[in-house]
Design an enzyme around this catalytic site. Structure first.
Site, PDB file in Angstrom:
ATOM      1  N   ASP A 218       0.682  -1.242   0.160  1.00 12.70           N
ATOM      2  CA  ASP A 218       0.118  -0.163   0.061  1.00 12.70           C
ATOM      3  C   ASP A 218       0.740   1.152  -0.415  1.00 12.70           C
ATOM      4  O   ASP A 218       1.875   1.891   0.262  1.00 12.70           O
ATOM      5  CB  ASP A 218      -0.785   0.442   0.963  1.00 12.70           C
ATOM      6  CG  ASP A 218      -2.313   1.054   0.916  1.00 12.70           C
ATOM      7  OD1 ASP A 218      -2.173   1.068  -0.192  1.00 12.70           O
ATOM      8  OD2 ASP A 218      -2.425   1.305   2.052  1.00 12.70           O
TER       9      ASP A 218
ATOM     10  N   HIS B 140       1.965   3.459  -9.006  1.00 12.57           N
ATOM     11  CA  HIS B 140       1.842   2.117  -9.478  1.00 12.57           C
ATOM     12  C   HIS B 140       3.165   1.275 -10.034  1.00 12.57           C
ATOM     13  O   HIS B 140       3.021   0.210 -10.146  1.00 12.57           O
ATOM     14  CB  HIS B 140       0.131   1.812 -10.459  1.00 12.57           C
ATOM     15  CG  HIS B 140      -1.025   2.193  -9.310  1.00 12.57           C
ATOM     16  ND1 HIS B 140      -0.700   1.983  -8.050  1.00 12.57           N
ATOM     17  CD2 HIS B 140      -1.633   2.840  -9.652  1.00 12.57           C
ATOM     18  CE1 HIS B 140      -1.971   1.960  -7.923  1.00 12.57           C
ATOM     19  NE2 HIS B 140      -2.865   3.180  -8.613  1.00 12.57           N
TER      20      HIS B 140
ATOM     21  N   GLU C  72     -12.417  -4.744  -3.367  1.00 14.24           N
ATOM     22  CA  GLU C  72     -12.751  -3.509  -3.184  1.00 14.24           C
ATOM     23  C   GLU C  72     -12.128  -2.302  -4.148  1.00 14.24           C
ATOM     24  O   GLU C  72     -12.987  -1.561  -4.341  1.00 14.24           O
ATOM     25  CB  GLU C  72     -13.136  -3.092  -1.394  1.00 14.24           C
ATOM     26  CG  GLU C  72     -14.126  -3.532  -1.196  1.00 14.24           C
ATOM     27  CD  GLU C  72     -13.303  -4.771  -0.625  1.00 14.24           C
ATOM     28  OE1 GLU C  72     -12.025  -5.202  -0.792  1.00 14.24           O
ATOM     29  OE2 GLU C  72     -14.053  -6.184  -0.290  1.00 14.24           O
TER      30      GLU C  72
ATOM     31  N   LEU D 100      10.748 -20.632  -5.432  1.00 12.81           N
ATOM     32  CA  LEU D 100       9.721 -19.276  -4.564  1.00 12.81           C
ATOM     33  C   LEU D 100       8.614 -19.424  -5.403  1.00 12.81           C
ATOM     34  O   LEU D 100       8.188 -19.683  -6.340  1.00 12.81           O
ATOM     35  CB  LEU D 100       9.995 -18.263  -4.628  1.00 12.81           C
ATOM     36  CG  LEU D 100       9.060 -17.365  -4.326  1.00 12.81           C
ATOM     37  CD1 LEU D 100       9.402 -17.035  -2.733  1.00 12.81           C
ATOM     38  CD2 LEU D 100       9.891 -15.262  -4.487  1.00 12.81           C
TER      39      LEU D 100
ATOM     40  N   ARG E 140       2.812  -4.511   5.828  1.00 11.71           N
ATOM     41  CA  ARG E 140       1.424  -4.007   5.033  1.00 11.71           C
ATOM     42  C   ARG E 140       2.389  -2.296   5.331  1.00 11.71           C
ATOM     43  O   ARG E 140       3.057  -1.889   6.396  1.00 11.71           O
ATOM     44  CB  ARG E 140       0.228  -3.600   5.780  1.00 11.71           C
ATOM     45  CG  ARG E 140      -0.655  -2.586   5.500  1.00 11.71           C
ATOM     46  CD  ARG E 140      -1.756  -2.480   5.308  1.00 11.71           C
ATOM     47  NE  ARG E 140      -2.445  -1.418   4.541  1.00 11.71           N
ATOM     48  CZ  ARG E 140      -3.819  -1.608   4.117  1.00 11.71           C
ATOM     49  NH1 ARG E 140      -4.328  -2.034   4.979  1.00 11.71           N
ATOM     50  NH2 ARG E 140      -4.402  -0.972   3.234  1.00 11.71           N
TER      51      ARG E 140
END
Ligand code: IPE
Ligand code: IPE
Ligand code: MG
Length: 238
Positions: free
Chosen positions: A13, A30, A60, A124, A177
């Site tokens: 975020d 982004h 969302e 991975l 986060r």
């Protein structure tokens, strides 16, 4: 004894605020976020973390302006096209979690080819959460259980874990986060039951080795009790 770190999940975020601070468009934010994601995949691999899950687009996030949503999906397709060979060569297996039924045939095809191409890789396991919502995942899982006519008494926690999008991985040990919000935003609601959660103000495009290692260091210092007392756990560690 070194604590196991099998699965790191990240809520990436802060792209928009990063861009705003730099006087750039959200989309540019982004783009830099995608670069950070690429960085972190290599870092996780170098640190021998077997599973990495990245939250790229929530169920969302459709509520965002249409040009941002389109820009994000274009960026994703471009990212896959540009990075897939390198990721594949470095042994990364890619899977997507989330509801793909809303995607175009083209995107679904790209995702399927990517998963097929990297199927045998073992360095991975990368899961990308796309149109993912924890509640939506539980609804889809419940529908599947009912469709299969599973008997109520035979439903266990394992049944549900095995029906979720994440059935191929262990629950996250560490959730990171970025971006300074102290919330889960509908990510992995079931799977995070006992996950250690690390929040940082660092905005996602600025995230790198130093911050990842700080989070891992912090995780290593946690005592995971799973309901027991501190003394019980210390006794077991001995
Ligand atoms: C995270 O960055 C990326 C996605 C949700 C797709 P944001 O776009 O949410 O950035 P902020 O939170 O607005 O800064
Ligand atoms: C969470 O970020 C989703 C992703 C990182 C993909 P958001 O920016 O959508 O979360 P909220 O809306 O601030 O809770
Ligand atoms: Mg955000």
């Amino acid at each position: 004894m070194q604590k196991r770190l099998n699965h790191v999940a990240i809520i990436m975020d802060g792209n928009g605020r990063w861009a705003q601070q730099q006087g750039l468009s959200r989309l540019k934010g982004h783009e830099m976020g995608a670069r950070a994601a690429k960085r972190v995949v290599q870092l996780a691999k170098d640190r021998s973390i077997p599973f990495l899950t990245l939250y790229a687009f929530s169920s969302e996030n459709w509520a965002r302006p249409q040009d941002e949503v389109e820009g994000l999906f274009n960026l994703l397709e471009r990212f896959i096209a540009e990075e897939i060979d390198e990721l594949n060569e470095s042994g990364v297996r890619i899977r997507v979690i989330g509801d793909m039924s809303r995607f175009s045939d083209h995107l679904r095809g790209t995702i399927q080819r990517t998963m097929d191409l990297t199927r045998d890789n073992e360095a991975l396991n990368l899961a990308i959460a796309l149109n993912y919502g924890g509640r939506d995942e539980i609804v889809r899982c419940t529908r599947r259980l009912l469709e299969q006519g599973v008997k109520p008494d035979s439903v266990t926690e394992e049944t549900i874990s095995g029906m979720l999008d994440t059935s191929f991985m262990p629950d996250p040990d560490l959730l990171i986060r970025t971006g300074g919000e102290w919330r889960i935003s509908n990510f992995l609601l079931w799977q995070l039951a006992y996950t250690e959660i690390y929040f940082t103000h660092t905005l996602w495009p600025d995230f790198g080795a130093e911050e990842l290692d700080r989070a891992i260091q912090w995780y290593m210092g946690r005592q995971r009790r799973f309901g027991r007392t501190p003394e019980q756990v210390r006794g077991e560690d001995r």
